[in-house]
Design an enzyme around this catalytic site. Sequence first.
Site, mmCIF file in Angstrom:
data_model
loop_
_atom_site.group_PDB
_atom_site.id
_atom_site.type_symbol
_atom_site.label_atom_id
_atom_site.label_comp_id
_atom_site.label_asym_id
_atom_site.label_seq_id
_atom_site.Cartn_x
_atom_site.Cartn_y
_atom_site.Cartn_z
ATOM 1 C CG HIS A 133 0.378 6.228 -0.642
ATOM 2 N ND1 HIS A 133 -0.769 6.692 -1.247
ATOM 3 C CD2 HIS A 133 -0.002 5.732 0.565
ATOM 4 C CE1 HIS A 133 -1.802 6.484 -0.439
ATOM 5 N NE2 HIS A 133 -1.367 5.894 0.655
ATOM 6 C CG HIS B 33 -6.403 6.544 -0.124
ATOM 7 N ND1 HIS B 33 -5.799 7.594 0.509
ATOM 8 C CD2 HIS B 33 -5.826 5.417 0.357
ATOM 9 C CE1 HIS B 33 -4.890 7.124 1.358
ATOM 10 N NE2 HIS B 33 -4.897 5.807 1.281
ATOM 11 C CG HIS C 215 -1.774 1.192 1.385
ATOM 12 N ND1 HIS C 215 -3.092 1.219 1.005
ATOM 13 C CD2 HIS C 215 -1.506 2.419 1.901
ATOM 14 C CE1 HIS C 215 -3.605 2.418 1.277
ATOM 15 N NE2 HIS C 215 -2.651 3.164 1.822
ATOM 16 C CD GLU C 216 1.882 3.591 3.708
ATOM 17 O OE1 GLU C 216 2.106 4.631 3.058
ATOM 18 O OE2 GLU C 216 0.922 3.493 4.493
#
Length: 427
Positions: free
Chosen positions: A212, A218, A208-209
């Site tokens: 980014h 999102h 997930h990170e």
Amino acid sequence: MKKTLILALAFLAMLTACTQDDLTFEEPTSNSEAINSEISEDQSGEIITINNFKGEPIEFIKRSDNAYQVDDMVFTNEQFLQIQEMYSGNRSVAISNTSRRWPDFTVRYAIASNFNNPSRVYAAIQSIESQIDCINFIEINCTSPESVSWKDSNSKTPVIIGSNPCETQDYIKFISGSGSVSSSSVGRIGGKQFIQISNAASTGTVIHEIGHALGLFHEQQRSDRNNHLIYNPQNAQTGSGGNFVIPTNQVSVGPFDFNSIMLYSSYTFSNGNGPVLTKLDGSTYTVQRNAFTSGDVAILEDIHNDPTIPIANTSRTLIDYETSPDTQYFEHRYFVHFNLNQSPYTLPSSKVVHYSITTETSNIGGVPNNTQISVQYYTKALSPGQSTYTLHDVITTDKIFDFGQPSGLQYERWLDIEESCSEYYIQ
């Protein structure tokens, strides 16, 4: 079919926070995970509030390193000033689709020597590389010692001790987050940037990170969010409204994806009075933190692929070659088509294509579930001057069906072309 995510190339217009991503008041299912490790419990620093175009507040924490943080997303001082100017009405700022991408889709990274359980990083990178053909993670080794410490027990801002010869490169440094916080800069910001990972975070949180850092925001901040979700602001924690703002400028591709690894769950930032987000029928949902979805992959490829490189699509035609009373002969003819900007692309020079044909043989010995798979590899030189080429012809023997049941060996075949990221992409 492509779905969308909100990209870093539009981050100046978005500014909603990231993540308590899977903070939930319900039991997670087998494919969802409560990731409290992404929540910053006691971030320290000056609070700066900016109202977005709808008058809703977005709270930034100005850190001691002059960066600005909204949950797990970190922005440089330059980015923050551009955001501030945009929302003040002075101008509308948008980043081009190349300015925050990683050149050649190559991401250099280093892992701090005191990073807890680095296998999580390696597993996350392996997962991403298995899904995206043209991404390339390169671990770099800085020769001079470097360590990370924290100012005090209440600070989330790392203090870097020692020199680092890698400062001349753009790269990601994985460091252990203090407490339960995990965070990442959005897109490539130049030089060294951090991904902080909590000791309790899972491999899915690391993915997930990294999402980014590759340029993703999102899923629930898409322009069509309200066609799929209901936002209940009365159930959101005080000061968290900016996390659910739909920005006026964004880039999104394809349908809304409830399986995206970048989506908030129903109870993210809930104040305990009920779900913050529900489906249109009022039902709640959980989120997965296992891997990127095909939509996550599609949007990353969209923003990182070189627009001057053609895309190769494949197709197959089945031709009834010959039929006898008990046997059918089918010719499987495989083609490759080159396109650029959705138009046929004529090869200006010869090109060598490597491909394979996988054959699945079933009904072996008359047992339907008895199957065998074999793979054959080929190389073919394509002459210039065309946009469509025949790659391969395969003659197979298929038995006639009796009342819908196969009476002999059955075959299924498919073609896979090896992607050549400097010459063509596979779609």
